[in-house]
Design a protein around this motif. Structure first.
Motif, PDB file in Angstrom:
ATOM      1  N   ALA A 133     -66.277 -73.460 -47.611  1.00  0.00           N
ATOM      2  CA  ALA A 133     -66.091 -72.679 -46.388  1.00  0.00           C
ATOM      3  C   ALA A 133     -64.811 -71.866 -46.545  1.00  0.00           C
ATOM      4  N   TYR A 134     -64.909 -70.603 -46.193  1.00  0.00           N
ATOM      5  CA  TYR A 134     -63.767 -69.687 -46.235  1.00  0.00           C
ATOM      6  C   TYR A 134     -63.302 -69.456 -44.810  1.00  0.00           C
ATOM      7  N   ASN A 135     -62.077 -69.860 -44.539  1.00  0.00           N
ATOM      8  CA  ASN A 135     -61.452 -69.623 -43.240  1.00  0.00           C
ATOM      9  C   ASN A 135     -60.754 -68.273 -43.336  1.00  0.00           C
ATOM     10  N   HIS A 136     -61.314 -67.261 -42.699  1.00  0.00           N
ATOM     11  CA  HIS A 136     -60.735 -65.919 -42.788  1.00  0.00           C
ATOM     12  C   HIS A 136     -59.704 -65.692 -41.688  1.00  0.00           C
ATOM     13  N   GLY A 137     -58.958 -66.734 -41.422  1.00  0.00           N
ATOM     14  CA  GLY A 137     -57.821 -66.633 -40.515  1.00  0.00           C
ATOM     15  C   GLY A 137     -56.553 -66.454 -41.329  1.00  0.00           C
ATOM     16  N   ALA A 138     -55.725 -65.522 -40.929  1.00  0.00           N
ATOM     17  CA  ALA A 138     -54.466 -65.268 -41.626  1.00  0.00           C
ATOM     18  C   ALA A 138     -53.471 -66.383 -41.300  1.00  0.00           C
ATOM     19  N   SER A 139     -52.675 -66.763 -42.290  1.00  0.00           N
ATOM     20  CA  SER A 139     -51.609 -67.744 -42.089  1.00  0.00           C
ATOM     21  C   SER A 139     -50.426 -67.341 -42.957  1.00  0.00           C
ATOM     22  N   LYS A 140     -49.277 -67.934 -42.695  1.00  0.00           N
ATOM     23  CA  LYS A 140     -48.098 -67.636 -43.517  1.00  0.00           C
ATOM     24  C   LYS A 140     -48.327 -68.044 -44.962  1.00  0.00           C
ATOM     25  N   LEU A 141     -48.949 -69.211 -45.160  1.00  0.00           N
ATOM     26  CA  LEU A 141     -49.204 -69.711 -46.508  1.00  0.00           C
ATOM     27  C   LEU A 141     -50.252 -68.886 -47.241  1.00  0.00           C
ATOM     28  N   ARG A 142     -51.313 -68.514 -46.528  1.00  0.00           N
ATOM     29  CA  ARG A 142     -52.402 -67.746 -47.132  1.00  0.00           C
ATOM     30  C   ARG A 142     -52.772 -66.592 -46.207  1.00  0.00           C
ATOM     31  N   PRO A 143     -52.086 -65.447 -46.374  1.00  0.00           N
ATOM     32  CA  PRO A 143     -52.309 -64.309 -45.467  1.00  0.00           C
ATOM     33  C   PRO A 143     -53.707 -63.703 -45.549  1.00  0.00           C
ATOM     34  N   TYR A 144     -54.479 -64.030 -46.599  1.00  0.00           N
ATOM     35  CA  TYR A 144     -55.833 -63.502 -46.718  1.00  0.00           C
ATOM     36  C   TYR A 144     -56.876 -64.609 -46.609  1.00  0.00           C
ATOM     37  N   GLY A 145     -56.512 -65.684 -45.923  1.00  0.00           N
ATOM     38  CA  GLY A 145     -57.439 -66.774 -45.672  1.00  0.00           C
ATOM     39  C   GLY A 145     -57.414 -67.828 -46.762  1.00  0.00           C
ATOM     40  N   SER A 146     -58.210 -68.871 -46.542  1.00  0.00           N
ATOM     41  CA  SER A 146     -58.265 -69.967 -47.510  1.00  0.00           C
ATOM     42  C   SER A 146     -59.681 -70.502 -47.598  1.00  0.00           C
ATOM     43  N   CYS A 147     -60.022 -70.997 -48.776  1.00  0.00           N
ATOM     44  CA  CYS A 147     -61.364 -71.496 -49.038  1.00  0.00           C
ATOM     45  C   CYS A 147     -61.255 -72.910 -49.604  1.00  0.00           C
ATOM     46  N   PHE A 148     -62.065 -73.823 -49.065  1.00  0.00           N
ATOM     47  CA  PHE A 148     -62.053 -75.199 -49.537  1.00  0.00           C
ATOM     48  C   PHE A 148     -63.466 -75.730 -49.646  1.00  0.00           C
ATOM     49  N   ALA A 149     -63.631 -76.670 -50.574  1.00  0.00           N
ATOM     50  CA  ALA A 149     -64.895 -77.386 -50.729  1.00  0.00           C
ATOM     51  C   ALA A 149     -64.839 -78.648 -49.890  1.00  0.00           C
ATOM     52  N   LEU A 150     -65.941 -78.995 -49.274  1.00  0.00           N
ATOM     53  CA  LEU A 150     -66.026 -80.250 -48.538  1.00  0.00           C
ATOM     54  C   LEU A 150     -66.222 -81.365 -49.558  1.00  0.00           C
ATOM     55  N   THR A 151     -65.234 -82.245 -49.680  1.00  0.00           N
ATOM     56  CA  THR A 151     -65.297 -83.326 -50.658  1.00  0.00           C
ATOM     57  C   THR A 151     -65.096 -84.703 -50.031  1.00  0.00           C
ATOM     58  N   THR A 152     -64.610 -84.754 -48.805  1.00  0.00           N
ATOM     59  CA  THR A 152     -64.220 -86.024 -48.202  1.00  0.00           C
ATOM     60  C   THR A 152     -65.294 -86.641 -47.307  1.00  0.00           C
ATOM     61  N   ALA A 153     -66.398 -85.959 -47.108  1.00  0.00           N
ATOM     62  CA  ALA A 153     -67.465 -86.466 -46.246  1.00  0.00           C
ATOM     63  C   ALA A 153     -68.804 -85.934 -46.754  1.00  0.00           C
ATOM     64  N   GLU A 154     -69.878 -86.628 -46.391  1.00  0.00           N
ATOM     65  CA  GLU A 154     -71.217 -86.181 -46.794  1.00  0.00           C
ATOM     66  C   GLU A 154     -71.606 -84.885 -46.092  1.00  0.00           C
ATOM     67  N   ASN A 155     -71.148 -84.711 -44.853  1.00  0.00           N
ATOM     68  CA  ASN A 155     -71.354 -83.460 -44.133  1.00  0.00           C
ATOM     69  C   ASN A 155     -70.337 -83.379 -43.007  1.00  0.00           C
ATOM     70  N   ALA A 156     -70.184 -82.184 -42.481  1.00  0.00           N
ATOM     71  CA  ALA A 156     -69.217 -81.960 -41.404  1.00  0.00           C
ATOM     72  C   ALA A 156     -69.677 -80.793 -40.553  1.00  0.00           C
ATOM     73  N   ARG A 157     -69.388 -80.883 -39.276  1.00  0.00           N
ATOM     74  CA  ARG A 157     -69.630 -79.745 -38.380  1.00  0.00           C
ATOM     75  C   ARG A 157     -68.328 -78.949 -38.336  1.00  0.00           C
ATOM     76  N   ILE A 158     -68.457 -77.661 -38.648  1.00  0.00           N
ATOM     77  CA  ILE A 158     -67.283 -76.787 -38.685  1.00  0.00           C
ATOM     78  C   ILE A 158     -67.549 -75.553 -37.839  1.00  0.00           C
ATOM     79  N   PRO A 159     -66.490 -74.903 -37.338  1.00  0.00           N
ATOM     80  CA  PRO A 159     -66.694 -73.719 -36.485  1.00  0.00           C
ATOM     81  C   PRO A 159     -67.500 -72.625 -37.187  1.00  0.00           C
ATOM     82  N   PHE A 160     -68.359 -71.972 -36.421  1.00  0.00           N
ATOM     83  CA  PHE A 160     -69.236 -70.933 -36.980  1.00  0.00           C
ATOM     84  C   PHE A 160     -68.476 -69.720 -37.500  1.00  0.00           C
ATOM     85  N   VAL A 161     -67.197 -69.588 -37.194  1.00  0.00           N
ATOM     86  CA  VAL A 161     -66.449 -68.417 -37.642  1.00  0.00           C
ATOM     87  C   VAL A 161     -66.145 -68.455 -39.136  1.00  0.00           C
TER      88      VAL A 161
END
Length: 148
Positions: free
Chosen positions: A37-65
């Motif tokens: 999932a790519y979070n296209h929200g700007a932050s100080k650490l990652r001004p162009y968003g951040s992308c992570f793989a879901l590794t800690t759970a079999e599935n997760a509900r995440i915001p549609f944005v």
């Protein structure tokens, strides 16, 4: 769950005093383990968003944005390392035309995000690199827990 630029996937309750999902799960996407999932929200650490793989759970509900996708035949953890790297940030800098909107989300579509070029080694090497970084993260976490 939600994505933070520094820690990846976390439970919403870790950030907020309550679960933001409330009664309406219609506004959430079901992400499966190994998907990204790519979070296209700007932050100080990652001004162009951040992308992570879901590794800690079999599935997760995440915001549609978030922009969600699968890294078929690739190591998803390695892909998230690459997609958070400087080369991708340089490509995103050229794609994101008008900066952040008032809500903090970058003006970038899923098609624009998936147009970035990623150079990938073979899957065996991806696995080794992802394992190395996972072990390094675990070691850092262990040292952070030590009393000072």
């Amino acid at each position: 769950m939600m994505i933070t630029a520094s820690n990846g996937f976390i439970e919403q309750s870790e950030r907020y005093a309550f679960n933001n999902a409330g009664e309406s799960l219609k506004k959430y996407i079901l992400l499966k383990k190994g998907e990204l999932a790519y979070n296209h929200g700007a932050s100080k650490l990652r001004p162009y968003g951040s992308c992570f793989a879901l590794t800690t759970a079999e599935n997760a509900r995440i915001p549609f944005v978030y922009h969600c996708f699968s890294a078929e035949n690739q190591n998803a953890e390695f892909m998230s390392i690459e997609l958070n790297g400087a080369e991708i940030e340089n490509q995103l800098r050229k794609i994101v035309s008008s900066g952040a909107r008032m809500d903090g989300l970058l003006n970038i579509s899923f098609d624009e995000y998936t147009s970035v070029s990623v150079l990938l080694p073979g899957t065996e090497e991806q696995d080794c690199i992802a394992d190395f970084f996972r072990q390094l993260d675990d070691l850092i976490t262990l040292h952070q827990r030590e009393p000072t």
